[in-house]
Design a protein around this motif. Structure first.
Motif, PDB file in Angstrom:
ATOM      1  N   THR A 172      52.447  17.923  29.143  1.00 45.38           N
ATOM      2  CA  THR A 172      51.278  18.022  28.259  1.00 45.38           C
ATOM      3  C   THR A 172      50.955  19.474  27.929  1.00 45.38           C
ATOM      4  O   THR A 172      50.763  19.827  26.761  1.00 45.38           O
ATOM      5  CB  THR A 172      50.059  17.349  28.921  1.00 45.38           C
ATOM      6  OG1 THR A 172      50.358  15.961  29.125  1.00 45.38           O
ATOM      7  CG2 THR A 172      48.818  17.489  28.068  1.00 45.38           C
TER       8      THR A 172
ATOM      9  N   HIS B  49      53.655  21.114  25.602  1.00 41.29           N
ATOM     10  CA  HIS B  49      53.550  20.714  24.192  1.00 41.29           C
ATOM     11  C   HIS B  49      52.258  21.217  23.557  1.00 41.29           C
ATOM     12  O   HIS B  49      52.262  21.635  22.392  1.00 41.29           O
ATOM     13  CB  HIS B  49      53.665  19.198  24.059  1.00 41.29           C
ATOM     14  CG  HIS B  49      55.064  18.705  24.236  1.00 41.29           C
ATOM     15  ND1 HIS B  49      55.980  18.690  23.218  1.00 41.29           N
ATOM     16  CD2 HIS B  49      55.713  18.253  25.334  1.00 41.29           C
ATOM     17  CE1 HIS B  49      57.138  18.236  23.678  1.00 41.29           C
ATOM     18  NE2 HIS B  49      56.999  17.966  24.962  1.00 41.29           N
TER      19      HIS B  49
ATOM     20  N   ILE C 155      46.123  11.394  26.095  1.00 42.19           N
ATOM     21  CA  ILE C 155      47.549  11.291  26.388  1.00 42.19           C
ATOM     22  C   ILE C 155      47.870   9.810  26.542  1.00 42.19           C
ATOM     23  O   ILE C 155      47.179   9.099  27.284  1.00 42.19           O
ATOM     24  CB  ILE C 155      47.915  12.031  27.690  1.00 42.19           C
ATOM     25  CG1 ILE C 155      47.485  13.499  27.602  1.00 42.19           C
ATOM     26  CG2 ILE C 155      49.400  11.911  27.998  1.00 42.19           C
ATOM     27  CD1 ILE C 155      47.292  14.143  28.938  1.00 42.19           C
ATOM     28  N   THR C 156      48.901   9.355  25.841  1.00 43.74           N
ATOM     29  CA  THR C 156      49.351   7.974  25.977  1.00 43.74           C
ATOM     30  C   THR C 156      50.610   7.973  26.822  1.00 43.74           C
ATOM     31  O   THR C 156      51.568   8.689  26.521  1.00 43.74           O
ATOM     32  CB  THR C 156      49.620   7.325  24.602  1.00 43.74           C
ATOM     33  OG1 THR C 156      48.412   7.387  23.838  1.00 43.74           O
ATOM     34  CG2 THR C 156      50.059   5.884  24.758  1.00 43.74           C
TER      35      THR C 156
ATOM     36  N   LYS D 101      53.529   5.542  28.649  1.00 41.25           N
ATOM     37  CA  LYS D 101      54.172   4.228  28.726  1.00 41.25           C
ATOM     38  C   LYS D 101      54.710   4.042  30.134  1.00 41.25           C
ATOM     39  O   LYS D 101      55.456   4.882  30.636  1.00 41.25           O
ATOM     40  CB  LYS D 101      55.306   4.106  27.716  1.00 41.25           C
ATOM     41  CG  LYS D 101      54.848   3.790  26.333  1.00 41.25           C
ATOM     42  CD  LYS D 101      56.018   3.366  25.474  1.00 41.25           C
ATOM     43  CE  LYS D 101      55.507   2.891  24.135  1.00 41.25           C
ATOM     44  NZ  LYS D 101      56.598   2.420  23.285  1.00 41.25           N
TER      45      LYS D 101
ATOM     46  N   GLU E 262      50.112   2.238  28.421  1.00 43.88           N
ATOM     47  CA  GLU E 262      50.730   1.092  27.759  1.00 43.88           C
ATOM     48  C   GLU E 262      51.800   0.566  28.700  1.00 43.88           C
ATOM     49  O   GLU E 262      52.680   1.319  29.125  1.00 43.88           O
ATOM     50  CB  GLU E 262      51.369   1.499  26.432  1.00 43.88           C
ATOM     51  CG  GLU E 262      50.395   1.933  25.376  1.00 43.88           C
ATOM     52  CD  GLU E 262      51.088   2.339  24.072  1.00 43.88           C
ATOM     53  OE1 GLU E 262      52.318   2.137  23.931  1.00 43.88           O
ATOM     54  OE2 GLU E 262      50.390   2.868  23.201  1.00 43.88           O
TER      55      GLU E 262
ATOM     56  N   THR F 120      57.118   7.293  30.369  1.00 40.73           N
ATOM     57  CA  THR F 120      57.252   8.330  29.354  1.00 40.73           C
ATOM     58  C   THR F 120      55.888   8.747  28.827  1.00 40.73           C
ATOM     59  O   THR F 120      54.962   7.940  28.781  1.00 40.73           O
ATOM     60  CB  THR F 120      58.108   7.857  28.150  1.00 40.73           C
ATOM     61  OG1 THR F 120      57.491   6.708  27.565  1.00 40.73           O
ATOM     62  CG2 THR F 120      59.521   7.519  28.557  1.00 40.73           C
ATOM     63  N   VAL F 121      55.795  10.013  28.464  1.00 44.34           N
ATOM     64  CA  VAL F 121      54.614  10.491  27.753  1.00 44.34           C
ATOM     65  C   VAL F 121      54.882  10.176  26.286  1.00 44.34           C
ATOM     66  O   VAL F 121      55.743  10.781  25.654  1.00 44.34           O
ATOM     67  CB  VAL F 121      54.382  11.997  27.984  1.00 44.34           C
ATOM     68  CG1 VAL F 121      53.211  12.489  27.143  1.00 44.34           C
ATOM     69  CG2 VAL F 121      54.140  12.281  29.464  1.00 44.34           C
ATOM     70  N   GLU F 122      54.168   9.208  25.769  1.00 41.12           N
ATOM     71  CA  GLU F 122      54.406   8.711  24.413  1.00 41.12           C
ATOM     72  C   GLU F 122      53.757   9.606  23.362  1.00 41.12           C
ATOM     73  O   GLU F 122      54.346   9.871  22.320  1.00 41.12           O
ATOM     74  CB  GLU F 122      53.878   7.277  24.291  1.00 41.12           C
ATOM     75  CG  GLU F 122      54.188   6.607  22.994  1.00 41.12           C
ATOM     76  CD  GLU F 122      55.677   6.346  22.796  1.00 41.12           C
ATOM     77  OE1 GLU F 122      56.060   6.107  21.639  1.00 41.12           O
ATOM     78  OE2 GLU F 122      56.471   6.399  23.749  1.00 41.12           O
ATOM     79  N   SER F 123      52.525  10.052  23.614  1.00 38.41           N
ATOM     80  CA  SER F 123      51.857  10.915  22.640  1.00 38.41           C
ATOM     81  C   SER F 123      50.807  11.777  23.342  1.00 38.41           C
ATOM     82  O   SER F 123      50.304  11.419  24.399  1.00 38.41           O
ATOM     83  CB  SER F 123      51.204  10.092  21.528  1.00 38.41           C
ATOM     84  OG  SER F 123      50.141   9.313  22.045  1.00 38.41           O
ATOM     85  N   ILE F 124      50.532  12.913  22.713  1.00 32.28           N
ATOM     86  CA  ILE F 124      49.529  13.859  23.206  1.00 32.28           C
ATOM     87  C   ILE F 124      48.654  14.234  22.006  1.00 32.28           C
ATOM     88  O   ILE F 124      49.160  14.722  20.994  1.00 32.28           O
ATOM     89  CB  ILE F 124      50.191  15.126  23.786  1.00 32.28           C
ATOM     90  CG1 ILE F 124      51.162  14.745  24.924  1.00 32.28           C
ATOM     91  CG2 ILE F 124      49.133  16.116  24.262  1.00 32.28           C
ATOM     92  CD1 ILE F 124      52.077  15.869  25.330  1.00 32.28           C
ATOM     93  N   GLU F 125      47.370  13.974  22.124  1.00 28.59           N
ATOM     94  CA  GLU F 125      46.435  14.324  21.061  1.00 28.59           C
ATOM     95  C   GLU F 125      45.738  15.621  21.454  1.00 28.59           C
ATOM     96  O   GLU F 125      45.214  15.750  22.556  1.00 28.59           O
ATOM     97  CB  GLU F 125      45.402  13.223  20.863  1.00 28.59           C
ATOM     98  CG  GLU F 125      46.014  11.929  20.376  1.00 28.59           C
ATOM     99  CD  GLU F 125      45.011  10.794  20.274  1.00 28.59           C
ATOM    100  OE1 GLU F 125      43.793  11.066  20.130  1.00 28.59           O
ATOM    101  OE2 GLU F 125      45.446   9.647  20.332  1.00 28.59           O
TER     102      GLU F 125
END
Length: 114
Positions: free
Chosen positions: A14, A17, A29-30, A32, A65, A106-111
């Motif tokens: 995190t 990125h 942070i999403t 999976k 998720e 997995t780290v799917e997304s980071i806002e």
């Protein structure tokens, strides 16, 4: 303690990125997690609060998720959901299969905010 090491990895990914995006704050942070993984959401949240303190990710919302377990039969090539009560291919009843989903993290997304 397994979740602590995983949580440290999530924080490292995190912050890496977020730094490349010149972020001032990480808002969410999403993550999976496969159903077959032994990771517990609440434990990751607990460790997150400890290790993310005093970073730009400190107050980030952790979203989880769950990925259902899926397998590929090595005898008939059928792809199937791994049943809870049996570890056999529902097509040919073979017990020779490979897990193709459901054991990942997995780290799917980071806002971020910039």
């Amino acid at each position: 303690m397994h979740e602590m090491a995983v949580t440290e990895s999530i924080l490292h990914i995190t912050l890496d990125h977020a730094g490349r995006a010149h972020a001032s704050r990480v808002s969410a942070i999403t993550i999976k997690l496969g159903h077959l993984s032994s990771l517990v959401d609440d434990s990751i949240r607990f460790y997150w609060d400890l290790i993310a303190a005093d970073t730009i990710a400190e107050k980030a919302e952790l979203r989880f998720e769950r990925v259902p377990a899926r397998a590929l039969c090595l005898d008939c090539s059928a792809e199937f959901a791994v049943p809870k009560d049996s570890f056999a291919c529902p097509n040919c009843r073979s017990e020779r299969f490979r897990i193709i989903a459901g054991d990942e993290m997995t780290v799917e997304s980071i806002e971020v905010e910039t």
